[in-house]
Design an enzyme around this catalytic site. Structure first.
Site, short mmCIF file in Angstrom:
data_model
loop_
_atom_site.label_atom_id
_atom_site.label_comp_id
_atom_site.label_asym_id
_atom_site.label_seq_id
_atom_site.Cartn_x
_atom_site.Cartn_y
_atom_site.Cartn_z
N GLU A 146 11.66 0.27 7.29
CA GLU A 146 11.09 1.09 6.20
C GLU A 146 10.81 2.50 6.71
O GLU A 146 9.65 2.93 6.74
CB GLU A 146 9.78 0.46 5.70
CG GLU A 146 9.88 -0.97 5.23
CD GLU A 146 8.50 -1.62 5.05
OE1 GLU A 146 7.50 -1.08 5.56
OE2 GLU A 146 8.44 -2.67 4.40
N GLY A 189 10.39 6.51 6.77
CA GLY A 189 10.15 7.59 5.82
C GLY A 189 10.34 8.92 6.53
O GLY A 189 11.35 9.60 6.39
N ARG A 190 9.36 9.24 7.39
CA ARG A 190 9.36 10.52 8.10
C ARG A 190 10.67 10.80 8.84
O ARG A 190 11.18 11.92 8.81
CB ARG A 190 8.21 10.48 9.11
CG ARG A 190 7.91 11.81 9.78
CD ARG A 190 6.91 11.60 10.93
NE ARG A 190 5.77 10.81 10.53
CZ ARG A 190 4.65 11.31 10.03
NH1 ARG A 190 4.50 12.61 9.91
NH2 ARG A 190 3.66 10.51 9.68
N CYS A 231 -10.87 27.60 -0.71
CA CYS A 231 -12.24 27.73 -0.24
C CYS A 231 -12.69 26.50 0.52
O CYS A 231 -13.53 25.71 0.05
CB CYS A 231 -13.15 28.00 -1.43
SG CYS A 231 -12.51 29.35 -2.42
N TYR A 274 5.50 13.47 3.59
CA TYR A 274 4.06 13.63 3.38
C TYR A 274 3.68 15.08 3.12
O TYR A 274 2.60 15.53 3.52
CB TYR A 274 3.28 13.02 4.57
CG TYR A 274 3.76 11.62 4.89
CD1 TYR A 274 3.46 10.57 4.01
CD2 TYR A 274 4.57 11.34 5.99
CE1 TYR A 274 3.94 9.29 4.25
CE2 TYR A 274 5.06 10.06 6.23
CZ TYR A 274 4.73 9.05 5.35
OH TYR A 274 5.22 7.79 5.58
C1 PLP Z 1 3.98 4.60 5.42
C2 PLP Z 1 4.72 3.34 5.63
C3 PLP Z 1 6.03 3.35 6.10
C4 PLP Z 1 6.74 4.62 6.51
O1 PLP Z 1 6.25 5.19 7.66
P1 PLP Z 1 6.99 6.43 8.37
O2 PLP Z 1 6.13 6.78 9.50
O3 PLP Z 1 7.10 7.52 7.36
O4 PLP Z 1 8.35 5.94 8.80
C5 PLP Z 1 6.69 2.15 6.19
N1 PLP Z 1 6.10 0.97 5.85
C6 PLP Z 1 4.84 0.92 5.39
C7 PLP Z 1 4.26 -0.39 5.03
C8 PLP Z 1 4.10 2.09 5.27
O5 PLP Z 1 2.84 2.03 4.84
#
Ligand code: PLP
Length: 404
Positions: free
Chosen positions: A268, A270-271, A338, A367
């Site tokens: 999974e 993302g980053r 602010c 993010y």
């Molecule tokens: C946030 C998250 C990800 C993704 O994490 P990255 O650091 O962006 O790769 C994957 N799985 C779960 C369950 C998450 O909460």
């Protein structure tokens, strides 16, 4: 991103042109960077043939999700909103997993009705709710159980998720107890063990510890999981020359794990897919000089990019036009909001900059926009996708009228 004759370009479009044409603050993504990131992620893990589910919470732009789909990834979602969005982006239900500690009954029903691959549960209460729904519709629902391996991800404390004091997953004894109780259930089918120990991980060692813990609990449970979902967390380089995750080593660890456990791996990320493909183009409103430092006041603020204020994260800020004049005095890049925490970066020996200059905050694809808000009643920025010479709006700038 590169300099050509001292001007900064994202693919083949200059940052200055983008600022002129679309105004600032402006989120910009590189199509080809996203494509390259996905291809190299796939290549790194080719030998284990995983199902890669993009973590939608890192960036949920519809057009970006369509690209994610086009390049063959599935999705990891954490809300009904995200699930609805990825379906709209045409990601197939059999490539979607649903994570999160607090899915509501409404969200569970919705996910079940869409026939997604699996729901990763994180508590017994949640499994009981799923059983109730299953009983009503006379179906058996595929679920995963999230394991909390009590592993230190060695990353920022605020983005660590795999310690026993964190709210995520089930620790060993509880995991085994629940597995035993529900493995013969007529209403849920436990097909997956999931883990995710945190984000921005730059060493394979936390992953090694995680895999050891997962291996141990599987041996103890004597249960065959069809899927092992290892989550995401792969770190990126926010600074030149900072530590990099060794994917080869991580892949090797997983390969030897799979020799003992014959399951399909799910990731999974993302980053690592979108982080370094995004830029925030900003304009300098004022430069306020004090004795100790110069405050560089940008038109971007913590409502546009909250990572520095929220996690103490540091993003590189680069000028759109290079010169050869260095200023030794400290510069503090801040936003107009602010709040004292509305600051991005402290830096010495920056080049000479002026009011109205354009600068680019780097590596904000993950993010970034997803965490933006209307704090101080500031409209959210537009988002642009660049493919070679072509720059297209993928989210319009919020109009002040629509938020007043
Ligand atoms: C946030 C998250 C990800 C993704 O994490 P990255 O650091 O962006 O790769 C994957 N799985 C779960 C369950 C998450 O909460």
């Amino acid at each position: 991103m590169k300099y050509k004759k001292r001007h900064l370009y994202i693919e083949n479009v200059s940052a200055e042109r983008l600022a002129r044409q679309f105004d600032t603050p402006l989120y910009v993504y590189s199509y080809n960077k996203i494509k390259d990131n996905i291809n190299s992620f796939k290549k790194n893990f080719k030998t284990i043939n995983p199902l890669i589910c993009f973590s939608v919470k890192s960036n949920s732009n519809l057009k970006i999700l369509s690209l994610i789909n086009k390049f063959g990834l599935g999705a990891d979602v954490v809300s009904k909103g995200e699930l609805t969005r990825v379906l709209k982006a045409k990601i197939k239900p059999e490539k979607i997993v649903f994570s999160g500690v607090g899915k509501t009954v409404d969200e569970l029903k919705f996910a079940i009705s869409k026939k997604i691959l699996l729901i990763n549960t994180e508590s017994e209460n949640e499994i009981m709710e799923i059983e109730k729904i299953a009983k009503k519709i006379k179906k058996k629902i595929n679920i995963g159980i999230r394991f909390n391996p009590d592993t230190d991800a060695k990353t920022l404390k605020k983005i660590s998720t795999g310690r026993k004091e964190n709210k995520f997953g089930l620790i060993k004894n509880k995991f085994l107890e629940i597995l035993k109780k529900y493995k013969e259930s007529k209403f849920v089918n436990i097909i997956c063990l999931s883990v995710h120990i945190g984000s921005q991980i730059t060493s394979h060692i936390p992953y090694k510890n995680m895999l050891n813990a997962v291996n141990k609990i599987i041996q103890q449970s004597k249960y065959k999981f069809k899927y092992i979902d290892l989550g995401g967390g792969m770190g990126i380089q926010y600074k030149n020359n900072s530590k990099k995750l060794n994917y080869l080593k991580y892949n090797k660890l997983i390969k030897s794990f799979l020799k003992k456990n014959n399951s399909k791996i799910i990731f999974e990320p993302g980053r690592s897919i979108i982080g370094n493909a995004g830029y925030l183009i900003s304009k300098i409103i004022y430069i306020k000089k004090t004795n100790s430092k110069n405050f560089v006041i940008l038109d971007s603020a913590m409502n546009d990019l909250i990572r520095p204020a929220l996690y103490g994260a540091k993003h590189r800020i680069v000028p759109s036009k290079l010169n050869r004049q260095k200023v030794s005095k400290k510069h503090e890049f801040v936003g107009p909001i602010c709040e004292t925490t509305d600051k991005f970066l402290n830096i010495r020996n920056y080049q000479k900059i002026n009011q109205k200059d354009i600068v680019v905050i780097c590596d904000v694809g993950a993010y970034g926009m997803v965490l933006s808000s209307n704090y101080n009643l500031r409209p959210k920025p537009a988002e642009i996708l660049i493919n070679k010479n072509l720059a297209k709006i993928i989210t319009k700038r919020q109009k002040l009228n629509n938020i007043i």
